[in-house]
Motif scaffolding. Sequence first.
Motif, PDB file in Angstrom:
ATOM      1  N   SER A 292      -4.796  -5.705 -11.131  1.00 26.35           N
ATOM      2  CA  SER A 292      -5.584  -5.016 -12.163  1.00 26.35           C
ATOM      3  C   SER A 292      -5.986  -3.618 -11.689  1.00 26.35           C
ATOM      4  O   SER A 292      -6.039  -2.689 -12.494  1.00 26.35           O
ATOM      5  CB  SER A 292      -6.804  -5.835 -12.573  1.00 26.35           C
ATOM      6  OG  SER A 292      -7.733  -5.927 -11.525  1.00 26.35           O
ATOM      7  N   ASP A 293      -6.237  -3.449 -10.392  1.00 26.40           N
ATOM      8  CA  ASP A 293      -6.548  -2.115  -9.870  1.00 26.40           C
ATOM      9  C   ASP A 293      -5.372  -1.156 -10.080  1.00 26.40           C
ATOM     10  O   ASP A 293      -5.568   0.003 -10.454  1.00 26.40           O
ATOM     11  CB  ASP A 293      -6.905  -2.183  -8.385  1.00 26.40           C
ATOM     12  CG  ASP A 293      -8.248  -2.850  -8.130  1.00 26.40           C
ATOM     13  OD1 ASP A 293      -9.047  -2.986  -9.085  1.00 26.40           O
ATOM     14  OD2 ASP A 293      -8.491  -3.258  -6.974  1.00 26.40           O
ATOM     15  N   VAL A 294      -4.168  -1.651  -9.840  1.00 25.29           N
ATOM     16  CA  VAL A 294      -2.973  -0.817 -10.032  1.00 25.29           C
ATOM     17  C   VAL A 294      -2.802  -0.493 -11.521  1.00 25.29           C
ATOM     18  O   VAL A 294      -2.493   0.643 -11.878  1.00 25.29           O
ATOM     19  CB  VAL A 294      -1.721  -1.510  -9.461  1.00 25.29           C
ATOM     20  CG1 VAL A 294      -0.459  -0.762  -9.842  1.00 25.29           C
ATOM     21  CG2 VAL A 294      -1.826  -1.626  -7.946  1.00 25.29           C
TER      22      VAL A 294
ATOM     23  N   TYR B  98       2.096  -7.699  -6.690  1.00 24.68           N
ATOM     24  CA  TYR B  98       0.757  -8.293  -6.628  1.00 24.68           C
ATOM     25  C   TYR B  98       0.671  -9.519  -7.534  1.00 24.68           C
ATOM     26  O   TYR B  98       0.087 -10.532  -7.170  1.00 24.68           O
ATOM     27  CB  TYR B  98      -0.320  -7.282  -7.019  1.00 24.68           C
ATOM     28  CG  TYR B  98      -0.707  -6.319  -5.920  1.00 24.68           C
ATOM     29  CD1 TYR B  98      -0.966  -6.762  -4.625  1.00 24.68           C
ATOM     30  CD2 TYR B  98      -0.821  -4.961  -6.172  1.00 24.68           C
ATOM     31  CE1 TYR B  98      -1.314  -5.882  -3.617  1.00 24.68           C
ATOM     32  CE2 TYR B  98      -1.180  -4.074  -5.172  1.00 24.68           C
ATOM     33  CZ  TYR B  98      -1.424  -4.540  -3.896  1.00 24.68           C
ATOM     34  OH  TYR B  98      -1.784  -3.665  -2.902  1.00 24.68           O
TER      35      TYR B  98
ATOM     36  N   ASP C  67       0.832  -1.204   0.000  1.00 26.76           N
ATOM     37  CA  ASP C  67       0.000   0.000   0.000  1.00 26.76           C
ATOM     38  C   ASP C  67       0.868   1.257   0.000  1.00 26.76           C
ATOM     39  O   ASP C  67       0.447   2.308  -0.483  1.00 26.76           O
ATOM     40  CB  ASP C  67      -0.987   0.004   1.167  1.00 26.76           C
ATOM     41  CG  ASP C  67      -0.317   0.076   2.532  1.00 26.76           C
ATOM     42  OD1 ASP C  67       0.806  -0.442   2.686  1.00 26.76           O
ATOM     43  OD2 ASP C  67      -0.950   0.642   3.446  1.00 26.76           O
TER      44      ASP C  67
ATOM     45  N   GLU D 174       1.501   1.960  -3.668  1.00 31.20           N
ATOM     46  CA  GLU D 174       0.281   2.478  -4.301  1.00 31.20           C
ATOM     47  C   GLU D 174       0.019   3.917  -3.891  1.00 31.20           C
ATOM     48  O   GLU D 174      -0.285   4.766  -4.735  1.00 31.20           O
ATOM     49  CB  GLU D 174      -0.921   1.616  -3.921  1.00 31.20           C
ATOM     50  CG  GLU D 174      -1.039   0.352  -4.723  1.00 31.20           C
ATOM     51  CD  GLU D 174      -2.377  -0.313  -4.493  1.00 31.20           C
ATOM     52  OE1 GLU D 174      -3.394   0.212  -4.987  1.00 31.20           O
ATOM     53  OE2 GLU D 174      -2.398  -1.352  -3.812  1.00 31.20           O
TER      54      GLU D 174
ATOM     55  N   ARG E  66      -6.592  -9.313  -8.705  1.00 30.00           N
ATOM     56  CA  ARG E  66      -7.544  -8.198  -8.596  1.00 30.00           C
ATOM     57  C   ARG E  66      -6.819  -6.914  -8.195  1.00 30.00           C
ATOM     58  O   ARG E  66      -7.046  -5.853  -8.772  1.00 30.00           O
ATOM     59  CB  ARG E  66      -8.637  -8.509  -7.583  1.00 30.00           C
ATOM     60  CG  ARG E  66      -9.617  -7.354  -7.417  1.00 30.00           C
ATOM     61  CD  ARG E  66     -10.813  -7.772  -6.686  1.00 30.00           C
ATOM     62  NE  ARG E  66     -11.450  -8.795  -7.506  1.00 30.00           N
ATOM     63  CZ  ARG E  66     -12.532  -9.453  -7.178  1.00 30.00           C
ATOM     64  NH1 ARG E  66     -13.120  -9.204  -6.050  1.00 30.00           N
ATOM     65  NH2 ARG E  66     -13.039 -10.364  -7.970  1.00 30.00           N
ATOM     66  N   ASP E  67      -5.932  -7.011  -7.212  1.00 29.75           N
ATOM     67  CA  ASP E  67      -5.161  -5.837  -6.799  1.00 29.75           C
ATOM     68  C   ASP E  67      -4.236  -5.373  -7.921  1.00 29.75           C
ATOM     69  O   ASP E  67      -4.064  -4.174  -8.134  1.00 29.75           O
ATOM     70  CB  ASP E  67      -4.344  -6.149  -5.544  1.00 29.75           C
ATOM     71  CG  ASP E  67      -5.212  -6.372  -4.316  1.00 29.75           C
ATOM     72  OD1 ASP E  67      -6.271  -5.720  -4.211  1.00 29.75           O
ATOM     73  OD2 ASP E  67      -4.836  -7.206  -3.467  1.00 29.75           O
TER      74      ASP E  67
ATOM     75  N   LYS F 287      -2.250 -11.989  -6.453  1.00 26.92           N
ATOM     76  CA  LYS F 287      -3.371 -11.090  -6.172  1.00 26.92           C
ATOM     77  C   LYS F 287      -3.720 -10.314  -7.442  1.00 26.92           C
ATOM     78  O   LYS F 287      -3.393  -9.130  -7.586  1.00 26.92           O
ATOM     79  CB  LYS F 287      -3.018 -10.140  -5.029  1.00 26.92           C
ATOM     80  CG  LYS F 287      -2.778 -10.845  -3.711  1.00 26.92           C
ATOM     81  CD  LYS F 287      -2.487  -9.860  -2.603  1.00 26.92           C
ATOM     82  CE  LYS F 287      -2.352 -10.583  -1.281  1.00 26.92           C
ATOM     83  NZ  LYS F 287      -2.187  -9.646  -0.168  1.00 26.92           N
TER      84      LYS F 287
ATOM     85  N   ALA G 274       4.356  -2.082  -7.246  1.00 25.11           N
ATOM     86  CA  ALA G 274       3.162  -2.678  -6.627  1.00 25.11           C
ATOM     87  C   ALA G 274       2.552  -3.732  -7.548  1.00 25.11           C
ATOM     88  O   ALA G 274       2.202  -4.832  -7.100  1.00 25.11           O
ATOM     89  CB  ALA G 274       2.134  -1.593  -6.307  1.00 25.11           C
ATOM     90  N   TYR G 275       2.437  -3.425  -8.834  1.00 28.78           N
ATOM     91  CA  TYR G 275       1.860  -4.369  -9.795  1.00 28.78           C
ATOM     92  C   TYR G 275       2.657  -5.673  -9.827  1.00 28.78           C
ATOM     93  O   TYR G 275       2.083  -6.764  -9.734  1.00 28.78           O
ATOM     94  CB  TYR G 275       1.815  -3.739 -11.185  1.00 28.78           C
ATOM     95  CG  TYR G 275       1.501  -4.735 -12.268  1.00 28.78           C
ATOM     96  CD1 TYR G 275       0.203  -5.182 -12.466  1.00 28.78           C
ATOM     97  CD2 TYR G 275       2.505  -5.257 -13.079  1.00 28.78           C
ATOM     98  CE1 TYR G 275      -0.091  -6.126 -13.441  1.00 28.78           C
ATOM     99  CE2 TYR G 275       2.221  -6.192 -14.052  1.00 28.78           C
ATOM    100  CZ  TYR G 275       0.934  -6.616 -14.234  1.00 28.78           C
ATOM    101  OH  TYR G 275       0.644  -7.555 -15.194  1.00 28.78           O
TER     102      TYR G 275
END
Length: 190
Positions: free
Chosen positions: A92-94, A82, A53, A56, A89-90, A87, A78-79
């Motif tokens: 893809s959010d990044v 993850y 985090d 991010e 989902r996390d 992870k 971060a990507y």
Amino acid sequence: INRIGYLYVKANNPKAANDEFAKVAAFYSKDGFYLKAIAVWKKINRNDPTRLDAYENLGELYAKQGLAAEAKTSFNVAYDEYVKRGKLRDASDVLKKMAELDPSDLNTRIRLAKLYSREGKQDKAAGEYVAIADELVKKGHRQEALQLLQEALKMGARTPRLLAEVAQVYLVQKDYSAALPYLEEARKGA
């Protein structure tokens, strides 16, 4: 709160210290003191480089400061982590944040589309592939757009919109016989 964090550092409890420092960073960020928030997140990062985090939040704060290169670097760390940790989902959010930061970065958007495909989100993957192909066609890179769309079809993203986009590229190239099967399949799927 910051002093409490320092006390936890001296007591050799970095997790508790970072939790307190994160509160300070959130306070600074909420009040618009982005540079101070960046400094605190960097301190958290030094105490615990595995805390994602921090990367991010640094990426978001760098973006707010207009520091796109630094934001991309933080988001990329971060990507990658993850993905290593499974992870998706996390991750893809990044990637979404990275794509919003620089919509012209087609490589990031392609990574996002591939990640959507791996997650089984074929509609989202197809939408991203179509948007990327549109950008490539606008730039005159029809062959690259066609290759990308063909790759999307191989991955299983056979939505009517994607099929119509493949047909459109063939139509622009005046290859009507190649466009016809895609148009027919798109019509059946619509």
